[in-house]
Motif scaffolding. Structure first.
Motif, mmCIF file in Angstrom:
data_model
loop_
_atom_site.group_PDB
_atom_site.id
_atom_site.type_symbol
_atom_site.label_atom_id
_atom_site.label_comp_id
_atom_site.label_asym_id
_atom_site.label_seq_id
_atom_site.Cartn_x
_atom_site.Cartn_y
_atom_site.Cartn_z
ATOM 1 N N ASP A 165 10.364 11.993 8.330
ATOM 2 C CA ASP A 165 11.282 11.558 7.273
ATOM 3 C C ASP A 165 11.311 10.039 7.174
ATOM 4 O OD1 ASP A 165 11.887 14.227 6.827
ATOM 5 O OD2 ASP A 165 13.837 14.141 7.835
ATOM 6 N N ALA A 166 11.304 9.366 8.307
ATOM 7 C CA ALA A 166 11.329 7.901 8.308
ATOM 8 C C ALA A 166 10.081 7.338 7.650
ATOM 9 C CB ALA A 166 11.481 7.362 9.730
ATOM 10 N N VAL A 167 8.919 7.916 7.920
ATOM 11 C CA VAL A 167 7.677 7.433 7.303
ATOM 12 C C VAL A 167 7.757 7.591 5.785
ATOM 13 C CG1 VAL A 167 5.184 7.855 7.070
ATOM 14 C CG2 VAL A 167 6.228 7.762 9.338
ATOM 15 N N VAL A 168 8.263 8.725 5.321
ATOM 16 C CA VAL A 168 8.417 8.950 3.872
ATOM 17 C C VAL A 168 9.373 7.910 3.277
ATOM 18 C CG1 VAL A 168 9.335 10.563 2.144
ATOM 19 C CG2 VAL A 168 7.828 11.394 3.968
ATOM 20 N N ASP A 169 10.505 7.680 3.939
ATOM 21 C CA ASP A 169 11.484 6.706 3.450
ATOM 22 C C ASP A 169 10.923 5.291 3.474
ATOM 23 O OD1 ASP A 169 13.318 8.712 2.992
ATOM 24 O OD2 ASP A 169 14.454 8.339 4.829
ATOM 25 N N ILE A 170 10.151 4.960 4.485
ATOM 26 C CA ILE A 170 9.550 3.627 4.581
ATOM 27 C C ILE A 170 8.534 3.436 3.459
ATOM 28 C CG2 ILE A 170 8.022 2.177 5.981
ATOM 29 C CD1 ILE A 170 9.606 3.365 8.454
ATOM 30 N N ASP A 171 7.714 4.438 3.219
ATOM 31 C CA ASP A 171 6.748 4.343 2.122
ATOM 32 C C ASP A 171 7.464 4.153 0.786
ATOM 33 O OD1 ASP A 171 4.603 4.584 3.858
ATOM 34 O OD2 ASP A 171 4.260 6.714 3.429
ATOM 35 N N ALA A 172 8.583 4.848 0.601
ATOM 36 C CA ALA A 172 9.369 4.694 -0.632
ATOM 37 C C ALA A 172 9.968 3.288 -0.725
ATOM 38 C CB ALA A 172 10.467 5.749 -0.689
ATOM 39 N N ALA A 173 10.407 2.743 0.399
ATOM 40 C CA ALA A 173 10.954 1.376 0.400
ATOM 41 C C ALA A 173 9.879 0.357 0.041
ATOM 42 C CB ALA A 173 11.571 1.049 1.760
ATOM 43 N N ILE A 174 8.674 0.554 0.547
ATOM 44 C CA ILE A 174 7.567 -0.342 0.201
ATOM 45 C C ILE A 174 7.266 -0.235 -1.295
ATOM 46 C CG2 ILE A 174 5.095 -0.764 0.539
ATOM 47 C CD1 ILE A 174 5.591 0.050 3.529
ATOM 48 N N ALA A 175 7.320 0.963 -1.827
ATOM 49 C CA ALA A 175 7.124 1.143 -3.271
ATOM 50 C C ALA A 175 8.212 0.420 -4.061
ATOM 51 C CB ALA A 175 7.100 2.633 -3.619
ATOM 52 N N ARG A 176 9.477 0.484 -3.574
ATOM 53 C CA ARG A 176 10.566 -0.236 -4.254
ATOM 54 C C ARG A 176 10.343 -1.744 -4.194
ATOM 55 N NH1 ARG A 176 13.336 3.706 -1.549
ATOM 56 N NH2 ARG A 176 14.268 2.293 -0.033
ATOM 57 N N LEU A 177 9.802 -2.238 -3.093
ATOM 58 C CA LEU A 177 9.450 -3.666 -3.014
ATOM 59 C C LEU A 177 8.445 -4.007 -4.112
ATOM 60 C CD1 LEU A 177 8.951 -4.560 0.763
ATOM 61 C CD2 LEU A 177 10.569 -5.614 -0.809
ATOM 62 N N HIS A 203 14.775 0.674 5.266
ATOM 63 C CA HIS A 203 14.193 1.701 4.401
ATOM 64 C C HIS A 203 15.250 2.607 3.763
ATOM 65 C CE1 HIS A 203 14.370 3.293 8.509
ATOM 66 N NE2 HIS A 203 14.595 4.464 7.951
ATOM 67 N N THR A 204 16.521 2.212 3.869
ATOM 68 C CA THR A 204 17.573 3.047 3.297
ATOM 69 C C THR A 204 17.430 3.126 1.778
ATOM 70 O OG1 THR A 204 19.926 3.518 3.248
ATOM 71 C CG2 THR A 204 19.310 1.208 3.042
ATOM 72 N N ARG A 205 17.788 4.268 1.250
ATOM 73 C CA ARG A 205 17.712 4.495 -0.198
ATOM 74 C C ARG A 205 19.080 4.342 -0.873
ATOM 75 N NH1 ARG A 205 13.256 8.124 -1.724
ATOM 76 N NH2 ARG A 205 11.952 8.453 0.084
ATOM 77 N N HIS A 206 20.143 4.365 -0.043
ATOM 78 C CA HIS A 206 21.495 4.434 -0.609
ATOM 79 C C HIS A 206 22.444 3.416 0.011
ATOM 80 C CE1 HIS A 206 19.813 8.570 -1.071
ATOM 81 N NE2 HIS A 206 20.155 8.286 -2.313
ATOM 82 N N CYS A 207 23.419 3.009 -0.780
ATOM 83 C CA CYS A 207 24.504 2.183 -0.261
ATOM 84 C C CYS A 207 25.337 3.054 0.685
ATOM 85 C CB CYS A 207 25.361 1.639 -1.406
ATOM 86 S SG CYS A 207 26.292 2.897 -2.314
ATOM 87 N N ILE A 208 26.206 2.433 1.441
ATOM 88 C CA ILE A 208 26.979 3.181 2.437
ATOM 89 C C ILE A 208 27.895 4.207 1.772
ATOM 90 C CG2 ILE A 208 28.859 1.501 2.657
ATOM 91 C CD1 ILE A 208 27.251 3.483 5.536
ATOM 92 N N ARG A 243 8.584 -6.529 4.095
ATOM 93 C CA ARG A 243 7.379 -5.702 4.151
ATOM 94 C C ARG A 243 6.853 -5.614 5.594
ATOM 95 N NH1 ARG A 243 4.507 -4.184 0.003
ATOM 96 N NH2 ARG A 243 5.259 -5.914 -1.278
ATOM 97 N N PHE A 244 6.821 -6.744 6.297
ATOM 98 C CA PHE A 244 6.363 -6.777 7.684
ATOM 99 C C PHE A 244 7.228 -5.862 8.552
ATOM 100 C CE2 PHE A 244 6.392 -8.446 12.008
ATOM 101 C CZ PHE A 244 5.041 -8.510 12.282
ATOM 102 N N GLU A 245 8.549 -5.944 8.400
ATOM 103 C CA GLU A 245 9.464 -5.101 9.174
ATOM 104 C C GLU A 245 9.243 -3.629 8.854
ATOM 105 O OE1 GLU A 245 12.415 -3.748 11.724
ATOM 106 O OE2 GLU A 245 11.506 -5.741 11.630
ATOM 107 N N LEU A 246 9.102 -3.302 7.577
ATOM 108 C CA LEU A 246 8.872 -1.912 7.190
ATOM 109 C C LEU A 246 7.553 -1.388 7.760
ATOM 110 C CD1 LEU A 246 10.068 -2.098 3.485
ATOM 111 C CD2 LEU A 246 11.158 -0.769 5.311
ATOM 112 N N LEU A 247 6.508 -2.188 7.678
ATOM 113 C CA LEU A 247 5.210 -1.758 8.197
ATOM 114 C C LEU A 247 5.245 -1.590 9.719
ATOM 115 C CD1 LEU A 247 2.818 -3.829 5.918
ATOM 116 C CD2 LEU A 247 3.211 -1.344 5.867
#
Length: 120
Positions: A68-80, A105-110, A27-31
Motif C-alpha cells: 500500500d505504501a508503494v502505491v501511495d508513494i507512486d501516487a504522490a510522485i505523480a502528484r508532484l 505520501h499522504t493523500r488526505h488532510c487530517i 521527491r528524494f524522500e519519497l523515492l
C-alpha cells in the motif's frame, strides 16, 4: 518529465509555492521511502516466512502495508509531476505541512483521514 524540469508548472503547497529545491527534496524522500518498502517486499518474496499463525498474520499485514505504501508513494510522485502535491484528494484543501513532513505520501488532510477512518 519531472516537475523540476518544467518551469511552467507552479506547484502549490500549504506553505506557498514550492521551489525546485523543495520538489527535489520531496521527491528524494519519497523515492527513499519507496526503496525501503520495495526492499521489504523483495526480502519477503525471497525468504517466505515460516511462522506460527499469529506471526504469519502479522507478516502478511506488514507486507500488505508495504505494498500500500508503494502505491501511495507512486501516487504522490505523480502528484508532484502534476503540480497537485500538498492538496487533499478528498476536499482539495491544503494538507498541513507537519502532516506532509510525517507522511509525505499522504493523500488526505487530517480531517478527511480521520473522517474516512471513522466511516470504515
Amino acid at each position: 518529465m519531472s516537475l523540476s524540469a518544467n518551469p511552467l508548472v507552479a506547484l502549490r503547497h500549504p506553505r506557498g509555492e514550492l521551489t525546485t529545491t523543495d520538489v527535489d527534496a520531496v521527491r528524494f524522500e519519497l523515492l527513499a521511502r519507496r526503496a525501503e518498502h520495495t526492499a521489504r517486499l523483495q526480502r519477503a518474496h525471497n525468504h517466505p516466512a515460516t511462522l506460527d499463525d499469529d506471526g504469519l498474520a502479522f507478516e502478511r499485514f506488514s507486507i500488505d502495508r508495504a505494498r500500500d505504501a508503494v502505491v501511495d508513494i507512486d501516487a504522490a510522485i505523480a502528484r508532484l509531476d502534476e503540480g497537485t502535491y500538498g492538496s487533499c484528494e478528498r476536499c482539495r484543501r491544503p494538507i498541513a505541512p507537519e502532516r506532509l513532513e510525517a507522511i509525505p505520501h499522504t493523500r488526505h488532510c487530517i480531517t478527511c483521514a480521520e473522517s474516512a477512518a471513522l466511516s470504515t
